[in-house]
Design a protein around this motif. Structure first.
Motif, PDB file in Angstrom:
ATOM      1  N   TYR A 118     -15.039 -15.617  35.924  1.00  0.00           N
ATOM      2  CA  TYR A 118     -16.346 -15.655  36.211  1.00  0.00           C
ATOM      3  C   TYR A 118     -16.882 -14.908  37.475  1.00  0.00           C
ATOM      4  O   TYR A 118     -16.105 -14.552  38.313  1.00  0.00           O
ATOM      5  N   ALA A 143     -22.921  -8.569  36.053  1.00  0.00           N
ATOM      6  CA  ALA A 143     -22.149  -9.555  34.942  1.00  0.00           C
ATOM      7  C   ALA A 143     -22.353  -8.914  33.638  1.00  0.00           C
ATOM      8  O   ALA A 143     -21.327  -8.654  32.742  1.00  0.00           O
ATOM      9  N   LYS A 188     -18.938  -7.737  31.334  1.00  0.00           N
ATOM     10  CA  LYS A 188     -18.816  -8.680  30.365  1.00  0.00           C
ATOM     11  C   LYS A 188     -18.412  -9.769  30.853  1.00  0.00           C
ATOM     12  O   LYS A 188     -17.613 -10.569  30.188  1.00  0.00           O
ATOM     13  N   GLN A 246     -19.134 -13.824  32.619  1.00  0.00           N
ATOM     14  CA  GLN A 246     -19.975 -14.907  32.841  1.00  0.00           C
ATOM     15  C   GLN A 246     -20.336 -15.358  34.343  1.00  0.00           C
ATOM     16  O   GLN A 246     -19.452 -15.244  35.031  1.00  0.00           O
ATOM     17  N   ARG A 285     -21.217 -17.867  37.035  1.00  0.00           N
ATOM     18  CA  ARG A 285     -20.828 -19.528  37.438  1.00  0.00           C
ATOM     19  C   ARG A 285     -21.526 -19.774  38.696  1.00  0.00           C
ATOM     20  O   ARG A 285     -21.043 -19.251  39.733  1.00  0.00           O
TER      21      ARG A 285
END
Length: 274
Positions: free
Chosen positions: A116, A131, A135, A137, A139
């Motif tokens: 993350y 991001a 690649k 995610q 948070r």
């Protein structure tokens, strides 16, 4: 005389990947063939480890005993075993200084927590760019200093390039001799441990692998690739590389949109085949 190169070190963005941030089919097939021949592959990037992992998987580096050199040399991982071979981390007490400067100047600060990206500003355009590039995610957090997983290998302050100059100057002066502050892109301000350098980390890796710098080929395009291109037995610059990088190289290949990695590998590793 047949080459004696046994290690290939590749930068990612602007080198291995094309403008779409993808490995071209020709580059992929050439690098798989190279590893089958016994040459080990190292991916060396300013990206976090999880941002490099998908490319390592595509290249089957676990099977072929490849290594990842992430955070511009801050960590080295043996991808076949997952063993952390080397790490260099930020001092914990600099984090509040970085955070305060970012907030005061209206910029987003982020760091990494496994897979993350951690930030208080998940919708910031430059956070979204980071991001996408990796690649990973995002948070969100409402308390960056509380949730940042200390100690950290790197932070990134992102924002408008002109305004980022002020933050860069401020932190360079305040934290001189404690951390390294530089821009990898006009909108990305890298905040990394002092002495982070691809060549220094590669020297550690070579010793672990029992190899010499003369047995290493290194390819790159950016200023953060300069040290490893000078250090390697064969330093290769992409046609799209910064001018100082091209001047430092032993050989200049085609651009990252013209399969320059595959062209160089075919010349340096396979040209002597019967």
């Amino acid at each position: 005389m047949k080459h004696t190169y046994r290690l290939l070190v590749l930068d990612l963005d602007g080198t291995l990947t094309n403008s779409k941030k993808e490995i071209s089919p020709r580059n992929l097939q050439t690098l798989l063939r190279l590893q089958e021949s016994g040459v080990r592959l190292v991916l060396a990037s300013g990206r976090p480890t999880y941002g490099i992992a998908p490319l390592a998987e595509a290249l089957q580096m676990q099977k072929h005993h490849g290594c990842i050199l992430s955070y511009n040399g801050g960590e080295i991982i043996d991808w076949s075993t997952g063993e952390l071979l080397y790490k260099n981390l930020l001092p914990d007490d600099v984090l509040p200084v970085l955070y305060t400067a970012a907030v005061r100047n209206g910029q987003a600060i982020l760091t990494y927590d496994n897979e993350y990206i951690l930030t208080e500003q998940p919708d910031d355009e430059y956070v979204l760019k980071e991001a996408f590039l990796n690649k990973m995610q995002i948070r969100p957090t409402d308390d960056f200093l509380r949730d940042a997983p200390l100690p950290l290998p790197k932070c990134l302050i992102v924002g408008d390039p002109d305004k980022l100059m002020q933050t860069e100057a401020e932190l360079s002066l305040r934290l001189q001799g404690r951390i390294s502050v530089y821009r990898s892109e006009p909108y990305f301000l890298e905040l990394v441990p002092l002495g982070i350098d691809k060549a220094r980390s590669l020297a550690v890796l070579l010793e672990r692998l029992g190899l010499t710098r003369e047995e290493m080929v290194a390819m790159g395009d950016g200023y953060n690739d300069l040290s490893m291109i000078r250090f390697a037995g064969m330093g290769v610059a992409m046609a799209n590389a910064q001018e100082p990088v091209r001047k430092a190289a032993d050989y200049i290949t085609l651009s990252n949109d013209e399969d320059g990695v595959a062209v160089a590998v075919e010349k340096l590793f396979f040209s002597n085949e019967a």
